[in-house]
Motif scaffolding. Structure first.
Motif, PDB file in Angstrom:
ATOM      1  N   GLY A  87       0.812  -1.201   0.000  1.00 40.03           N
ATOM      2  CA  GLY A  87       0.000   0.000   0.000  1.00 40.03           C
ATOM      3  C   GLY A  87       0.850   1.258   0.000  1.00 40.03           C
ATOM      4  N   LEU A  88       0.345   2.263   0.669  1.00 38.48           N
ATOM      5  CA  LEU A  88       0.991   3.577   0.687  1.00 38.48           C
ATOM      6  C   LEU A  88       2.199   3.542   1.629  1.00 38.48           C
ATOM      7  N   ILE A  89       3.367   3.977   1.101  1.00 35.89           N
ATOM      8  CA  ILE A  89       4.619   3.935   1.868  1.00 35.89           C
ATOM      9  C   ILE A  89       5.172   5.350   1.993  1.00 35.89           C
ATOM     10  N   ALA A  90       5.364   5.791   3.233  1.00 37.58           N
ATOM     11  CA  ALA A  90       6.009   7.082   3.501  1.00 37.58           C
ATOM     12  C   ALA A  90       7.479   6.811   3.795  1.00 37.58           C
ATOM     13  N   ARG A  91       8.334   7.457   3.013  1.00 34.94           N
ATOM     14  CA  ARG A  91       9.766   7.200   3.134  1.00 34.94           C
ATOM     15  C   ARG A  91      10.491   8.443   3.684  1.00 34.94           C
ATOM     16  N   ASP A  92      11.559   8.145   4.408  1.00 31.45           N
ATOM     17  CA  ASP A  92      12.376   9.208   5.010  1.00 31.45           C
ATOM     18  C   ASP A  92      11.499  10.167   5.814  1.00 31.45           C
ATOM     19  N   VAL A  93      10.838   9.595   6.787  1.00 31.31           N
ATOM     20  CA  VAL A  93       9.935  10.370   7.638  1.00 31.31           C
ATOM     21  C   VAL A  93      10.755  10.975   8.789  1.00 31.31           C
ATOM     22  N   ARG A  94      10.661  12.249   8.960  1.00 29.55           N
ATOM     23  CA  ARG A  94      11.399  12.956  10.015  1.00 29.55           C
ATOM     24  C   ARG A  94      10.398  13.334  11.105  1.00 29.55           C
ATOM     25  N   ILE A  95      10.664  12.862  12.315  1.00 23.35           N
ATOM     26  CA  ILE A  95       9.796  13.124  13.464  1.00 23.35           C
ATOM     27  C   ILE A  95      10.390  14.280  14.264  1.00 23.35           C
ATOM     28  N   PHE A  96       9.545  15.260  14.584  1.00 22.51           N
ATOM     29  CA  PHE A  96       9.987  16.426  15.326  1.00 22.51           C
ATOM     30  C   PHE A  96       9.447  16.383  16.748  1.00 22.51           C
ATOM     31  N   ASP A  97      10.110  17.150  17.577  1.00 19.27           N
ATOM     32  CA  ASP A  97       9.601  17.342  18.935  1.00 19.27           C
ATOM     33  C   ASP A  97       8.263  18.063  18.830  1.00 19.27           C
ATOM     34  N   HIS A  98       7.225  17.509  19.481  1.00 14.70           N
ATOM     35  CA  HIS A  98       5.893  18.108  19.350  1.00 14.70           C
ATOM     36  C   HIS A  98       5.819  19.475  20.034  1.00 14.70           C
ATOM     37  N   LYS A  99       6.828  19.779  20.880  1.00 12.57           N
ATOM     38  CA  LYS A  99       6.855  21.090  21.519  1.00 12.57           C
ATOM     39  C   LYS A  99       7.766  22.061  20.790  1.00 12.57           C
ATOM     40  N   ASN A 100       8.619  21.560  19.908  1.00 11.17           N
ATOM     41  CA  ASN A 100       9.554  22.417  19.193  1.00 11.17           C
ATOM     42  C   ASN A 100       9.829  21.763  17.850  1.00 11.17           C
ATOM     43  N   ALA A 197       3.853  23.569  26.818  1.00 18.99           N
ATOM     44  CA  ALA A 197       4.855  24.609  26.563  1.00 18.99           C
ATOM     45  C   ALA A 197       6.154  24.010  26.045  1.00 18.99           C
ATOM     46  N   GLN A 198       6.816  24.742  25.165  1.00 20.95           N
ATOM     47  CA  GLN A 198       8.076  24.276  24.606  1.00 20.95           C
ATOM     48  C   GLN A 198       9.176  24.283  25.658  1.00 20.95           C
ATOM     49  N   ILE A 199      10.080  23.320  25.514  1.00 20.61           N
ATOM     50  CA  ILE A 199      11.240  23.284  26.403  1.00 20.61           C
ATOM     51  C   ILE A 199      12.317  24.219  25.849  1.00 20.61           C
ATOM     52  N   SER A 200      13.201  24.650  26.715  1.00 19.42           N
ATOM     53  CA  SER A 200      14.254  25.578  26.314  1.00 19.42           C
ATOM     54  C   SER A 200      15.327  24.843  25.527  1.00 19.42           C
ATOM     55  N   ALA A 201      16.119  25.648  24.774  1.00 22.24           N
ATOM     56  CA  ALA A 201      17.219  25.056  24.010  1.00 22.24           C
ATOM     57  C   ALA A 201      18.233  24.410  24.932  1.00 22.24           C
TER      58      ALA A 201
END
Length: 798
Positions: A87-100, A197-201
């Motif tokens: 079926g449908l294939i997503a390639r090279d998926v980049r997951i980000f921090d949901h807060k940043n 809330a986002q976490i600090s750098a």
């Protein structure tokens, strides 16, 4: 009828023509249908090929990303392709921090998407599930450097469902740093979900650094027994992951790091109500085991722990980078450690509080073997306490109690251990000092140490020390005791009492390590001086070696002796020897009775003053200044005698005892060591009530005088005096005078006492009634030559 006959052929022709047209249309329709099918199949094939090779466009990728966003996953898809089987294939998926969103937390090689196309066409949530098979998930360890090393999940498999307002993970499996990880669980994802809330750098960098450290440390393990199994179960709300519930177990066998091997590992942990509980943690090795538990509360940022260990601590510390900590220790049996405590992590430095106990069997520290160590301890970050510490050595036992707090240090010691065992713990200078002792039986020491810190320079101590038979600097003592004071870098022994084989010593003695000196205060001794001075400073022993006391004298010592060649010596000794002593002078031993003197040792110098003694029934006095330098043996001395028994003196030096009389005199001289030829001096002597002619060197003159004055040779010369000098082994006089009843003699010359020669001139003169003929007597002059023992006297004028 004819008309009908005419119409029938036409009708048949028309019917035939109509049939042909229908057949063609059907044929054409079929051909067109076939062509359309082929075109559709071709289009579908091309589309499938294109979608499989090139993928869907940006709009589709954006739709998938938006769908993942609605499921609580911030992601981007670089390629979206179609697999005819998966079926449908997503390639090279980049997951980000949901807060940043600018922070990438993972990259997945490919995802299989289960899509509800009807919902997709109606613009409704269309993602039903995600399936990952044998993918690679990489976690960047640096947010700023894309080329930095990454943590990877290999053989990543996962099946995730997306029921309404949920994310259900039915299976997750992967290999992370050699550990097989599996997880199941579910997360609630409400429609009104809002990221927290986002976490600090800085916080994100701290987490990345922690992850990087974890990966680095895990990669140092070798899993000889196969990959350890980490199983995770979780549940919670994606909007409040800190309130999620998580359970984890870890099991493994034959886990090696360096030379250390864990035979079996079993651990269990739980995260619940914002608290982490390590409910069980245990491993076994070749020596024993390690077990413990711990907990941490996020709200209070505090935790507690408890540990029990009988593992191979030495091999463990070497493998985990703490080799220096136990580099000097070798254990015969694994140490037993019980430890519990708490910690608070709110400040820059964690606030720890611990309490525990340690028990060690036989071990070796550096080169010193010990039979065991046990004790209890506690620490709260600022204060340290040790209780019931017992260190066992083959020579005895050390007991200790310690309290260390800001501006308050206390240490109580009670020891019957040989001080040699302390050598590895002390400075080089003190180690050298301890090396000069020999303890067949160790001393008993009690010390109470107090100070402002653990720095020994701030310590002060009081206590006692008692020694049994002991040898110090090769000299034995039967016993010794003292009160001990320690402070300002010095050890002071008050009320010191030493009992060697002969005599006794008392007083106060200070060994100053900071100033490198020994201080003595009112030290009184009836010890052998050679022994006592060797204890004080061996370099002074040669200075007292010539003084051989018949019995141990009474000595009082005060002053300072600097060590290691430093200047500033000032040691004063007063000596009183009623039994006398023997002293070697010009190669002969003088027996001096009832001698007393004052000795002052300064830098490479000995000064004798107030010397008083009895010699050959007379008295002896004088002073001296002697160089103690190795390359300078010069000395200066003055000797004064009165009433010396002249026969005893001449018998000692000239081996005859027929002389009579008493000798008085003074002699001031200098010299270099025992070199008699280097002696320089001058003096004056007087002989009274003696017989000068009994002296071998003048004995032949008795016969000469008898020939001049019959019977006068046997008349005792009652008095003789002379002033003299000594130089290069020669005694020289210009005013030798002898007085008798009937005659007198005046002379001058040299006595070569080293070469045993004489060169002397004598002139005879008369006394009494014969003085009237003195001009005649002046003709009688004699020359003495030859040896001192048997000289030849001949007239100079005849």
């Amino acid at each position: 009828m004819g008309a009908e006959l005419l119409e029938e052929p036409e009708a048949r022709a028309l019917a035939k023509h109509s049939f042909g047209r229908r057949t063609f249309r059907r044929w054409l329709t079929r051909r067109l249908a076939h062509l359309l099918v082929l075109l559709v199949l071709g289009a579908l094939a091309f589309s499938g090929w294109y979608l499989a090779r090139k993928g869907f466009g940006r709009e589709w990728r954006t739709s998938v990303a938006e769908e993942l966003h609605q499921r609580g996953v911030e992601a981007s898809v670089r390629r979206l392709t179609l697999d005819p089987f998966r079926g449908l294939i997503a390639r090279d998926v980049r997951i980000f921090d949901h807060k940043n969103r600018e922070t990438t937390i993972a990259v997945i090689s490919e995802l299989s998407l289960d899509i509800n196309y009807a919902a997709f066409l109606r613009h409704q949530p269309f993602l039903s599930a995600v399936d990952v098979r044998d993918a690679r998930l990489s976690l960047p360890l640096s947010a700023s450097d894309p080329e930095a090393p990454r943590a990877e999940l290999k053989n990543f498999r996962a099946h995730v469902y997306f029921p309404p307002e949920q994310i259900y993970v039915s299976q997750v499996e992967a290999i992370f740093c050699g550990i097989r990880v599996s997880a199941v669980g579910q997360l609630i994802k409400r429609d009104d979900y809002k990221p927290s809330a986002q976490i600090s750098a800085e916080e994100w960098q701290r987490r990345l650094h922690l992850l990087q450290t974890t990966v680095t440390e895990l990669n140092r393990f070798i899993f000889a027994g196969g990959p350890p199994q980490l199983q995770i179960k979780f549940s919670g709300d994606i909007a409040q992951l800190e309130n999620a519930h998580l359970e984890a177990t870890l099991r493994g066998e034959r886990i090696r790091r360096g030379a250390y091997e864990i035979k079996a590992l079993d651990a269990a942990a739980e995260w619940s109500n914002q608290s982490l509980n390590l409910t069980g943690f245990r491993w076994t090795d070749n020596a024993g085991e390690f077990s413990g538990r711990a907990s941490w509360q996020r709200e209070k940022n505090a935790g507690d722990f408890q540990v029990h260990s009988t593992m191979d601590l030495k091999q463990f510390s070497d493998a985990f980078g703490f080799a220096k900590l136990l580099a000097d220790v070798t254990f015969s049996t694994p140490p037993m450690i019980d430890l519990s405590g708490s910690a608070r992590f709110g400040s820059a430095m964690p606030q720890l509080k611990t309490i525990g106990r340690v028990a060690l069997g036989a071990f070796v520290f550096k080169t010193v073997p010990f039979e065991g160590l046990s004790g209890e301890f506690s620490w709260d970050g600022k204060r340290t306490m040790l209780r019931q510490v017992r260190l066992r050595h083959e020579t005895g036992e050390l007991k200790a109690e310690l309290f260390d707090a800001p501006a308050d240090f206390r240490l109580n010691l009670e020891s019957t251990v040989s001080p040699v065992a302390a050598s590895p713990f002390v400075s080089e200078e003190l180690r050298h000092f301890l090396g000069e002792w020999e303890w067949p039986r160790p001393p008993a020491v009690h010390l109470a140490i107090r100070g402002a810190s653990r720095d020994p320079e701030t310590w002060e101590a009081d206590g006692t020390i008692a020694l049994q038979r002991t040898r110090f600097r090769s000299v034995w003592m039967n016993s010794a005791s003292a009160n001990v004071r320690f402070g300002n870098g010095a050890v002071t022994y008050d009320n010191l009492r030493i009992t060697p084989d002969e005599g006794v010593g008392t007083g106060s003695f200070t060994y100053d390590f900071d100033k490198h000196e020994v201080r003595l205060a009112n030290v009184k001794s009836t010890l052998r001086p050679a022994d006592a001075i060797y204890w004080i400073d061996p370099k002074l022993s040669k200075a007292v070696a010539p003084y051989k006391f018949k019995q141990s004298p009474n000595v009082t010592a005060n002053g300072v002796v600097r060590l290691h060649g430093r200047k500033g010596d000032h040691l004063e000794l007063t000596v009183d020897a009623p039994a006398g002593m023997d002293y070697v002078f010009l190669g002969k031993t003088l027996p001096i009775d009832r001698v007393s003197a004052r000795l002052l040792f300064t830098d490479q110098r000995l000064q004798l003053s107030d010397v008083n003694g009895a010699l050959f029934s007379g008295t002896l006095g004088g002073d001296a200044d002697i160089s103690l330098a190795k390359d300078d043996q010069h000395y200066r001395a003055s000797v004064e005698v009165a009433g010396i028994d002249f026969p005893l003196l001449t018998d000692l030096y000239f081996k005859f005892d027929t002389a009579h009389g008493r000798l008085n005199g003074r002699y001031d001289f200098t010299g270099v060591g025992d070199n008699a030829r280097a002696m320089r001096g001058e003096g004056k002597v007087t002989l009274r009530d003696g017989d000068v002619f009994a002296i071998p060197v003048f004995g032949p003159l008795s016969g000469v005088l008898s020939s001049i004055f019959p019977g006068s040779g046997y008349s005792i010369a009652r008095q003789a005096n002379a002033s003299f000098t000594i130089r290069d082994g020669v005694i020289h006089t210009d005013d030798f005078q002898v007085s008798g009843k009937l005659f007198g003699m005046a002379g001058h010359g040299d006595l070569f006492f080293l070469e045993n020669k004489i060169d002397f001139d004598i002139r005879v003169s008369a006394s009494g009634p014969g003085i009237l003929l003195s001009p005649v007597y002046n003709l009688f002059e004699y020359k003495g030559e030859g040896s001192l023992a048997k000289p030849t006297w001949r007239p100079k004028r005849f």
